[in-house]
Design a protein around this motif. Structure first.
Motif, PDB file in Angstrom:
ATOM      1  N   LYS A   3     -17.646 -35.769 -16.275  1.00  0.00           N
ATOM      2  CA  LYS A   3     -16.597 -35.847 -15.142  1.00  0.00           C
ATOM      3  C   LYS A   3     -16.860 -36.355 -14.018  1.00  0.00           C
ATOM      4  O   LYS A   3     -17.692 -36.647 -13.512  1.00  0.00           O
ATOM      5  CB  LYS A   3     -16.294 -34.084 -15.138  1.00  0.00           C
ATOM      6  CG  LYS A   3     -16.081 -33.410 -16.350  1.00  0.00           C
ATOM      7  CD  LYS A   3     -15.707 -32.026 -16.146  1.00  0.00           C
ATOM      8  CE  LYS A   3     -15.320 -31.209 -17.390  1.00  0.00           C
ATOM      9  NZ  LYS A   3     -15.018 -29.936 -17.068  1.00  0.00           N
ATOM     10  N   LYS A   4     -15.479 -36.660 -13.315  1.00  0.00           N
ATOM     11  CA  LYS A   4     -15.744 -37.482 -12.064  1.00  0.00           C
ATOM     12  C   LYS A   4     -14.767 -36.612 -11.305  1.00  0.00           C
ATOM     13  O   LYS A   4     -13.871 -36.049 -11.691  1.00  0.00           O
ATOM     14  CB  LYS A   4     -15.126 -38.979 -12.184  1.00  0.00           C
ATOM     15  CG  LYS A   4     -15.846 -39.817 -13.184  1.00  0.00           C
ATOM     16  CD  LYS A   4     -17.129 -40.268 -12.646  1.00  0.00           C
ATOM     17  CE  LYS A   4     -17.708 -41.364 -13.690  1.00  0.00           C
ATOM     18  NZ  LYS A   4     -19.256 -41.570 -13.297  1.00  0.00           N
ATOM     19  N   LYS A  45     -23.534 -39.168  -8.112  1.00  0.00           N
ATOM     20  CA  LYS A  45     -23.011 -40.210  -8.818  1.00  0.00           C
ATOM     21  C   LYS A  45     -21.582 -40.009  -9.404  1.00  0.00           C
ATOM     22  O   LYS A  45     -20.837 -40.773  -9.884  1.00  0.00           O
ATOM     23  CB  LYS A  45     -23.908 -40.864  -9.714  1.00  0.00           C
ATOM     24  CG  LYS A  45     -24.245 -40.300 -11.057  1.00  0.00           C
ATOM     25  CD  LYS A  45     -25.290 -40.711 -11.837  1.00  0.00           C
ATOM     26  CE  LYS A  45     -25.651 -39.362 -12.897  1.00  0.00           C
ATOM     27  NZ  LYS A  45     -26.925 -39.599 -13.462  1.00  0.00           N
ATOM     28  N   ASP A  46     -21.438 -38.689  -9.461  1.00  0.00           N
ATOM     29  CA  ASP A  46     -20.240 -38.258 -10.088  1.00  0.00           C
ATOM     30  C   ASP A  46     -19.180 -37.666  -9.043  1.00  0.00           C
ATOM     31  O   ASP A  46     -18.121 -37.291  -9.452  1.00  0.00           O
ATOM     32  CB  ASP A  46     -20.463 -36.943 -11.087  1.00  0.00           C
ATOM     33  CG  ASP A  46     -21.218 -37.303 -12.183  1.00  0.00           C
ATOM     34  OD1 ASP A  46     -22.039 -36.460 -12.762  1.00  0.00           O
ATOM     35  OD2 ASP A  46     -21.314 -38.620 -12.605  1.00  0.00           O
ATOM     36  N   ILE A  47     -19.406 -38.038  -7.723  1.00  0.00           N
ATOM     37  CA  ILE A  47     -18.249 -37.786  -6.843  1.00  0.00           C
ATOM     38  C   ILE A  47     -17.975 -38.857  -5.784  1.00  0.00           C
ATOM     39  O   ILE A  47     -18.762 -39.723  -5.750  1.00  0.00           O
ATOM     40  CB  ILE A  47     -18.797 -36.401  -6.176  1.00  0.00           C
ATOM     41  CG1 ILE A  47     -19.954 -36.749  -5.256  1.00  0.00           C
ATOM     42  CG2 ILE A  47     -19.100 -35.184  -7.021  1.00  0.00           C
ATOM     43  CD1 ILE A  47     -20.271 -35.650  -4.073  1.00  0.00           C
ATOM     44  N   ALA A  48     -16.916 -38.573  -5.327  1.00  0.00           N
ATOM     45  CA  ALA A  48     -16.661 -39.400  -4.223  1.00  0.00           C
ATOM     46  C   ALA A  48     -15.755 -38.396  -3.256  1.00  0.00           C
ATOM     47  O   ALA A  48     -15.202 -37.655  -3.693  1.00  0.00           O
ATOM     48  CB  ALA A  48     -15.527 -40.539  -4.726  1.00  0.00           C
TER      49      ALA A  48
END
Length: 65
Positions: A3-4, A45-48
């Motif tokens: 998941k992002k 690495k999975d978020i912004a």
């Protein structure tokens, strides 16, 4: 499936109740810091994260976190 996550953080300088509330100090830190620190529990690495503001001061402060 990985998941992002995209965090969009609206942080207006103007407010009907408290002007510049996002940079007001609460327990020795700016209020916006609580919001930005809350996303640290996610794998980076999975978020912004994006801070949207009409204040350069809020945007500059957000870059620190």
């Amino acid at each position: 499936m990985n998941k992002k996550f995209l965090f969009v953080i609206p942080a207006r300088a103007g407010s009907k109740g408290v002007i510049n509330k996002n940079i007001r100090i609460v327990k020795e830190v700016p209020l916006i810091e609580y919001t930005l620190k809350s996303i640290e529990n996610f794998d980076r690495k999975d978020i912004a994260a994006v801070v949207s503001s009409d204040s350069m001061e809020i945007l500059e402060l957000s870059k620190l976190y």
